[in-house]
Motif scaffolding. Structure first.
Motif, mmCIF file in Angstrom:
data_model
loop_
_atom_site.group_PDB
_atom_site.id
_atom_site.type_symbol
_atom_site.label_atom_id
_atom_site.label_comp_id
_atom_site.label_asym_id
_atom_site.label_seq_id
_atom_site.Cartn_x
_atom_site.Cartn_y
_atom_site.Cartn_z
ATOM 1 N N ALA A 73 -50.523 3.947 11.568
ATOM 2 C CA ALA A 73 -49.410 4.088 12.487
ATOM 3 C C ALA A 73 -48.360 4.005 11.278
ATOM 4 C CB ALA A 73 -48.998 2.122 12.525
ATOM 5 N N VAL A 74 -48.467 4.601 10.038
ATOM 6 C CA VAL A 74 -47.664 5.292 8.978
ATOM 7 C C VAL A 74 -47.641 6.596 9.424
ATOM 8 C CG1 VAL A 74 -47.237 5.988 6.862
ATOM 9 C CG2 VAL A 74 -48.425 4.099 7.397
ATOM 10 N N PHE A 79 -44.268 8.018 3.829
ATOM 11 C CA PHE A 79 -42.660 7.880 2.299
ATOM 12 C C PHE A 79 -43.125 6.743 2.543
ATOM 13 C CE2 PHE A 79 -38.343 6.948 2.032
ATOM 14 C CZ PHE A 79 -37.578 7.416 1.305
ATOM 15 N N LEU A 80 -42.907 6.234 0.522
ATOM 16 C CA LEU A 80 -42.429 4.870 0.220
ATOM 17 C C LEU A 80 -41.342 4.985 -0.286
ATOM 18 C CD1 LEU A 80 -46.711 4.302 -0.232
ATOM 19 C CD2 LEU A 80 -45.206 2.983 1.562
ATOM 20 N N THR A 81 -40.652 3.585 -0.625
ATOM 21 C CA THR A 81 -39.861 3.441 -1.614
ATOM 22 C C THR A 81 -40.092 1.575 -1.772
ATOM 23 O OG1 THR A 81 -38.357 4.838 -0.463
ATOM 24 C CG2 THR A 81 -37.359 2.667 -2.177
ATOM 25 N N PHE A 82 -40.121 1.524 -3.047
ATOM 26 C CA PHE A 82 -40.288 0.429 -3.535
ATOM 27 C C PHE A 82 -39.173 0.401 -4.972
ATOM 28 C CE2 PHE A 82 -43.632 2.570 -6.444
ATOM 29 C CZ PHE A 82 -44.023 3.370 -6.303
ATOM 30 N N PRO B 65 -37.656 4.682 10.338
ATOM 31 C CA PRO B 65 -38.101 4.589 8.861
ATOM 32 C C PRO B 65 -38.001 2.191 9.234
ATOM 33 C CG PRO B 65 -36.146 5.010 9.390
ATOM 34 C CD PRO B 65 -36.348 5.538 10.720
ATOM 35 N N ILE B 66 -38.409 1.535 8.648
ATOM 36 C CA ILE B 66 -38.861 0.111 8.871
ATOM 37 C C ILE B 66 -38.144 0.615 6.911
ATOM 38 C CG2 ILE B 66 -40.643 0.345 8.167
ATOM 39 C CD1 ILE B 66 -40.996 -2.199 10.022
ATOM 40 N N GLU B 67 -37.630 -1.457 6.041
ATOM 41 C CA GLU B 67 -37.574 -1.516 5.179
ATOM 42 C C GLU B 67 -37.984 -3.161 5.694
ATOM 43 O OE1 GLU B 67 -34.616 -1.807 2.204
ATOM 44 O OE2 GLU B 67 -33.276 -2.841 3.889
ATOM 45 N N THR B 111 -40.731 2.175 4.539
ATOM 46 C CA THR B 111 -41.069 3.118 4.666
ATOM 47 C C THR B 111 -41.134 3.810 6.414
ATOM 48 O OG1 THR B 111 -43.828 4.103 5.051
ATOM 49 C CG2 THR B 111 -43.238 2.317 5.588
ATOM 50 N N ARG B 112 -42.256 4.646 6.555
ATOM 51 C CA ARG B 112 -42.252 5.107 8.055
ATOM 52 C C ARG B 112 -42.952 5.391 8.497
ATOM 53 N NH1 ARG B 112 -39.386 10.957 6.185
ATOM 54 N NH2 ARG B 112 -37.221 10.292 5.040
#
Lengths: 113, 149
Positions: A73-74, A79-82, B65-67, B111-112
């Motif tokens: 499901a990704v 793309f990851l933000t942390f 996009p999800i946070e 992430t997406r």
């Protein structure tokens, strides 16, 4: 080698919380789709992403900062933000592992003042 | 004979019951509840502290996009251990599972993701003291991620 896009500030103040953004070029094929010939397309996913921090002048594998298990499901090109707390100068080591023996590592240095 | 007054009252009653019901009736599907329970283990699931930020109306399900943010000081004594994201109607319930620690500094991950259809998303945050917190959102998807092409 897959292309990556990594955003880490080059400098930070001690104990500042910094944002890290990583993107890697990868189809993330789910294994649920058919090709135009009607055959099921084999699953090809990045399964795991990890970020470790290696402090300058310290031996060993560094400390774990963040890791992620990714599933079908990704989206493609995950793309990851942390975030990370800048404790000392050193380098962040990013690694991606997945199907068909996919494995890639990148490192980005940071100077902490 | 039924007066207009009682008729209006009855109507309001029905409207209220319809409005109030969704959270109880549209309870999570069984498989979703099962994976959430498996991730949480024996911990009690409570609502709050964790929040999903996602557009309620999604144009393109291939890349949404999800946070996820969790209220936590992220210190050695009190931090988020993990965040898991689950969906209701994709072929697989898992979306992603994140592992965090005191070095992460802030419990915010973005992430997406792909969404196959209009459905519910559930985030579960596991804390270092063993408690688990959840948040569920409903998203409307107009163009679904293709399962078949």
């Amino acid at each position: 080698m897959a292309r990556t896009l990594i955003t880490v500030p080059s400098t930070a103040r001690r104990d500042e919380v910094i944002e890290i953004r990583v993107l890697i070029q990868h189809p993330m094929e789910t294994g649920y789709r058919r090709s135009s010939e009607g055959e099921m397309m084999a699953r090809n996913l990045i399964r795991r992403f990890t970020c470790r921090f290696e402090e300058d002048g310290k031996a060993g594998n560094g400390v774990p900062v963040f890791s992620a298990m990714l599933y079908a499901a990704v989206s493609a090109n995950p793309f990851l933000t942390f975030h990370a707390r800048a404790t000392a100068s050193g380098a962040f080591v990013f690694s991606w592992d997945g199907d068909n023996g996919f494995s890639q590592s990148e490192r980005t240095g940071i100077e902490v003042t | 004979m039924q007066s207009r007054r009682t008729f209006v009252k009855a109507g309001v009653g029905i409207a209220v019951s319809v409005l109030v019901q969704p959270s109880a009736v549209l309870a999570q599907s069984d498989s979703l509840a099962a994976v959430v329970r498996e991730y949480a283990g024996t911990a009690l699931l409570r609502e709050g502290r964790v929040k999903i930020n996602i557009a309620p109306l999604v144009d393109n399900g291939n890349s949404v996009p999800i946070e996820v943010t969790v209220e936590s000081p992220m210190t050695v004594a009190d931090h988020v251990v993990g965040i898991a994201l689950f969906n209701e109607k994709n072929p697989q319930r898992d979306v992603a599972q994140f592992t965090l620690g005191p070095h992460a500094g802030r419990a915010r991950v973005a992430t997406r993701i792909r969404l196959a259809t209009t459905q519910k998303l559930v985030a579960v945050a596991k804390m270092s003291d063993g408690t688990c917190w959840t948040h569920a959102v409903d998203v409307l998807v107009t163009l679904a991620a293709c399962i078949e092409e």
